[in-house]
Structures are given as structure tokens and as C-alpha cells.
Design a protein around this motif. Structure first.
Motif, PDB file in Angstrom:
ATOM      1  N   THR A 153       0.829  -1.208   0.000  1.00  0.00           N
ATOM      2  CA  THR A 153       0.000   0.000   0.000  1.00  0.00           C
ATOM      3  C   THR A 153       0.864   1.258   0.000  1.00  0.00           C
ATOM      4  OG1 THR A 153      -1.813  -1.115   1.128  1.00  0.00           O
ATOM      5  CG2 THR A 153      -1.748   1.283   1.289  1.00  0.00           C
ATOM      6  N   SER A 154       1.907   1.285   0.830  1.00  0.00           N
ATOM      7  CA  SER A 154       2.782   2.459   0.887  1.00  0.00           C
ATOM      8  C   SER A 154       3.567   2.623  -0.414  1.00  0.00           C
ATOM      9  CB  SER A 154       3.736   2.349   2.082  1.00  0.00           C
ATOM     10  OG  SER A 154       3.021   2.515   3.294  1.00  0.00           O
ATOM     11  N   ILE A 155       3.950   1.521  -1.036  1.00  0.00           N
ATOM     12  CA  ILE A 155       4.695   1.604  -2.290  1.00  0.00           C
ATOM     13  C   ILE A 155       3.773   2.075  -3.421  1.00  0.00           C
ATOM     14  CG2 ILE A 155       5.933   0.210  -4.009  1.00  0.00           C
ATOM     15  CD1 ILE A 155       7.116  -1.361  -1.625  1.00  0.00           C
ATOM     16  N   GLU A 156       2.518   1.669  -3.384  1.00  0.00           N
ATOM     17  CA  GLU A 156       1.550   2.193  -4.355  1.00  0.00           C
ATOM     18  C   GLU A 156       1.363   3.697  -4.173  1.00  0.00           C
ATOM     19  OE1 GLU A 156      -1.289  -1.783  -4.932  1.00  0.00           O
ATOM     20  OE2 GLU A 156      -1.765  -0.278  -3.399  1.00  0.00           O
ATOM     21  N   GLN A 157       1.342   4.143  -2.930  1.00  0.00           N
ATOM     22  CA  GLN A 157       1.214   5.583  -2.663  1.00  0.00           C
ATOM     23  C   GLN A 157       2.455   6.335  -3.139  1.00  0.00           C
ATOM     24  OE1 GLN A 157       0.484   5.529   1.556  1.00  0.00           O
ATOM     25  NE2 GLN A 157      -1.709   5.068   1.319  1.00  0.00           N
ATOM     26  N   ALA A 158       3.623   5.722  -2.983  1.00  0.00           N
ATOM     27  CA  ALA A 158       4.855   6.346  -3.472  1.00  0.00           C
ATOM     28  C   ALA A 158       4.811   6.495  -4.993  1.00  0.00           C
ATOM     29  CB  ALA A 158       6.063   5.519  -3.056  1.00  0.00           C
ATOM     30  N   ARG A 159       4.253   5.510  -5.673  1.00  0.00           N
ATOM     31  CA  ARG A 159       4.127   5.579  -7.133  1.00  0.00           C
ATOM     32  C   ARG A 159       3.253   6.763  -7.540  1.00  0.00           C
ATOM     33  NH1 ARG A 159       0.916   3.932 -11.423  1.00  0.00           N
ATOM     34  NH2 ARG A 159       2.089   3.121 -13.221  1.00  0.00           N
ATOM     35  N   GLU A 160       2.127   6.947  -6.867  1.00  0.00           N
ATOM     36  CA  GLU A 160       1.249   8.067  -7.183  1.00  0.00           C
ATOM     37  C   GLU A 160       1.951   9.391  -6.936  1.00  0.00           C
ATOM     38  OE1 GLU A 160      -1.751   7.897  -8.716  1.00  0.00           O
ATOM     39  OE2 GLU A 160      -1.113   5.805  -8.904  1.00  0.00           O
ATOM     40  N   ALA A 161       2.715   9.458  -5.855  1.00  0.00           N
ATOM     41  CA  ALA A 161       3.445  10.693  -5.554  1.00  0.00           C
ATOM     42  C   ALA A 161       4.511  10.978  -6.613  1.00  0.00           C
ATOM     43  CB  ALA A 161       4.088  10.594  -4.169  1.00  0.00           C
ATOM     44  N   TYR A 162       5.174   9.936  -7.077  1.00  0.00           N
ATOM     45  CA  TYR A 162       6.218  10.133  -8.082  1.00  0.00           C
ATOM     46  C   TYR A 162       5.623  10.614  -9.406  1.00  0.00           C
ATOM     47  CZ  TYR A 162      10.750   9.416 -10.326  1.00  0.00           C
ATOM     48  OH  TYR A 162      11.950   9.623 -10.971  1.00  0.00           O
ATOM     49  N   LEU A 163       4.436  10.110  -9.725  1.00  0.00           N
ATOM     50  CA  LEU A 163       3.788  10.474 -10.992  1.00  0.00           C
ATOM     51  C   LEU A 163       3.124  11.846 -10.940  1.00  0.00           C
ATOM     52  CD1 LEU A 163       2.120   7.056 -11.914  1.00  0.00           C
ATOM     53  CD2 LEU A 163       4.024   8.161 -13.129  1.00  0.00           C
ATOM     54  N   ASN A 164       2.710  12.279  -9.749  1.00  0.00           N
ATOM     55  CA  ASN A 164       1.819  13.439  -9.676  1.00  0.00           C
ATOM     56  C   ASN A 164       2.332  14.596  -8.827  1.00  0.00           C
ATOM     57  OD1 ASN A 164      -0.405  12.244 -11.237  1.00  0.00           O
ATOM     58  ND2 ASN A 164      -0.557  10.819  -9.512  1.00  0.00           N
ATOM     59  N   THR A 165       3.548  14.497  -8.301  1.00  0.00           N
ATOM     60  CA  THR A 165       4.096  15.594  -7.500  1.00  0.00           C
ATOM     61  C   THR A 165       5.496  15.930  -8.009  1.00  0.00           C
ATOM     62  OG1 THR A 165       5.204  14.236  -5.811  1.00  0.00           O
ATOM     63  CG2 THR A 165       2.834  14.645  -5.516  1.00  0.00           C
TER      64      THR A 165
END
Length: 275
Positions: A153-165
Motif C-alpha cells: 500500500t505504501s509503495i503504491e502511494q509512493a508511485r502516485e506521488a512520483y507520478l503526480n508531485t
């Protein structure tokens, strides 16, 4: 740091018929009569991302230090965009890459203390299992011995942050090629087959002293990770840190340093130092 000499250089190594250069930082290398601590970074780490914490520990423990960026990280040779980490990428780091680096540095006969964080902690555990007589001891912070849902779950959140921030831009301070570091780690952990990754079968082979450390609020894993280490490696000591997330050296450096200095001092009361 007041009494430390710190140098950097690129070190060529060869692994599986491929040549790489690894970024290395050497802390007080002239203290040849003192313990050598090798720092193994997390899945998104590098020499730069440790900042000055390894030097702080080496000063407090009166040790030498070797800090390096693995292939694909920091200023080491970057991973080509089409290359995917294999499921056993941490095994390769433990079995082949770390021994190749030590040989390149003429340190293959050292008995180092390994400090590994997160992925680096798993690599330290694997190294100690694969080469039981080589490390003097290992200390692992927030290691993984199996895959938990909270980690994914945390790694999925990191992916979203990398793509969108602006995370890629911030990573560029610590990695020559941020995409190399991020996607190598993120892609393998989110590979559906990786959920079966588990290194518990290796742990009974560990003979050296072990200190397993974890923050109570670790967002990448539960205390089942270090409790699992102690269940299998009965002589392992646990250090559970309050008010601490995934990175004790950032969240609670004074508590971590105190625990590590005590661990190293205890080693030297019962074990000889490096010749």
C-alpha cells in the motif's frame, strides 16, 4: 564532523559479466585498527540520501565507515530504462555485488559490521546467511523478511506521488538518474509475483550477532518483521523505537545511535576487533 576524514570515489566492479561503477564514501579510512561499518541503503536510498548520519555514527562509535550507492542509485552506474530488477535482486546484491565491491577495495578479508536499512537490511540478513563467517555483526533497521499488505500500500502511494508531485525533482538531489532508482524499486515491489518473496528460510544460517531495529509507526512494515527475525534467529536482539516511522536514522537518530554504539561496544567486549 570534527575529527573525521571523509573521501569519495567511484569504484569499478564486475557482476555477472557486467561492469559497473559504484559511488563510495569512506569515513575515517585511516583508522585501520577500528571496526568497519558498511552502510546498506534503503530501496530509494543513496550515499547522498543518508546525509551526514553515517559520519555521526562513526564518530560516536569511533569506527571506520563505507557508504555506497548500489547499481542504479545515486552517482553509481544507472539502470537502463528497459532493465527490470529480477525477483531475487536483493539476493544478487548480497551474494555477488557486495563481495565484488569488497574485493575491488581489497577489503574481502575484513569482518565488517553491516548496518542495513529497509531493502539494505534484507541484503544484510542475506549476506550474513550466505557468508556466515564474514560479518562481525549486523544491525538491520526496518528490514523486510516477507511482503506485507501495508508495504505494498505504501509503495503504491509512493508511485502516485512520483507520478503526480515534484518527487522526481526532489530525488534529483540524491540520484544522478531519479527514474533509474525509483522505477527499479517500484516496479519490482509492485510485480504481482513479488508478494511471494520471503527470506525466512535463509535466517537460520545466520551465526553473527544481530540487532533488529524498527519504529513503532513504520509505514512500510509491522513489527512482525523484526519479531520474525528473533523467532528464527534466537540470539537476535530487538530495538523498538517509539514515535518513529520507517527511517530511524531520520526520525530518532539519537535513540538509534545510542542503541548502535551500545551494540558495537558490547561486541568488542566479547569479540576481538579487526586486526
Amino acid at each position: 564532523m570534527s575529527n573525521l576524514s571523509i573521501t569519495h570515489r567511484q569504484v569499478p566492479i564486475r557482476v555477472d559479466d557486467r561492469d559497473y561503477e559504484l559511488e563510495c564514501q569512506f569515513i575515517s579510512p585511516e583508522k585501520t585498527d577500528r571496526d568497519l561499518v558498511i552502510f546498506l541503503h534503503e530501496g530509494l536510498g543513496s550515499v547522498a540520501l543518508w546525509r551526514d548520519w553515517p559520519a555521526q555514527l562513526c564518530e560516536q562509535a569511533n569506527c571506520r565507515g563505507l557508504v555506497y550507492s548500489r547499481y542504479g542509485y545515486g552517482a553509481s552506474t544507472p539502470r537502463p530504462p528497459e532493465e527490470k530488477w529480477p525477483l531475487g535482486y536483493m539476493h544478487i546484491q548480497a551474494e555477488k555485488a557486495l563481495p565484488a565491491l569488497l574485493e575491488a577495495l581489497d577489503m574481502e578479508h575484513e569482518r565488517p559490521i553491516l548496518f542495513g536499512h529497509s531493502d539494505g537490511g534484507s541484503i544484510a540478513l542475506l549476506y550474513a546467511a550466505m557468508y556466515p563467517s564474514r560479518p562481525k555483526a549486523i544491525a538491520v533497521a526496518a528490514p523486510h523478511i516477507f511482503v506485507e499488505d501495508v508495504t505494498i500500500t505504501s509503495i503504491e502511494q509512493a508511485r502516485e506521488a512520483y507520478l503526480n508531485t515534484d518527487l522526481p525533482q526532489r530525488f534529483s538531489r540524491y540520484h544522478q538518474n531519479p527514474d533509474s532508482a525509483f522505477w527499479g524499486w517500484n516496479d519490482i515491489w509492485l510485480n504481482p509475483e513479488f508478494k511471494y518473496w520471503n527470506i525466512e528460510a535463509y535466517l537460520p544460517k545466520i551465526q553473527c550477532p544481530v540487532l533488529a531495529i524498527q519504529g513503532k509507526n513504520d509505514e512500510y512494515g509491522t513489527l512482525a518483521q523484526i519479531q520474525g527475525i528473533q523467532r528464527i534467529v534466537s540470539h537476535a536482539e530487538l530495538c523498538i523505537i517509539d514515535d518513529c516511522r520507517h527511517s530511524p536514522h531520520k526520525d530518532q537518530p539519537e535513540v538509534l545511535n545510542q542503541a548502535l554504539v551500545a551494540f558495537i561496544q558490547k561486541l568488542n567486549e566479547t569479540l576481538p576487533t579487526n586486526p
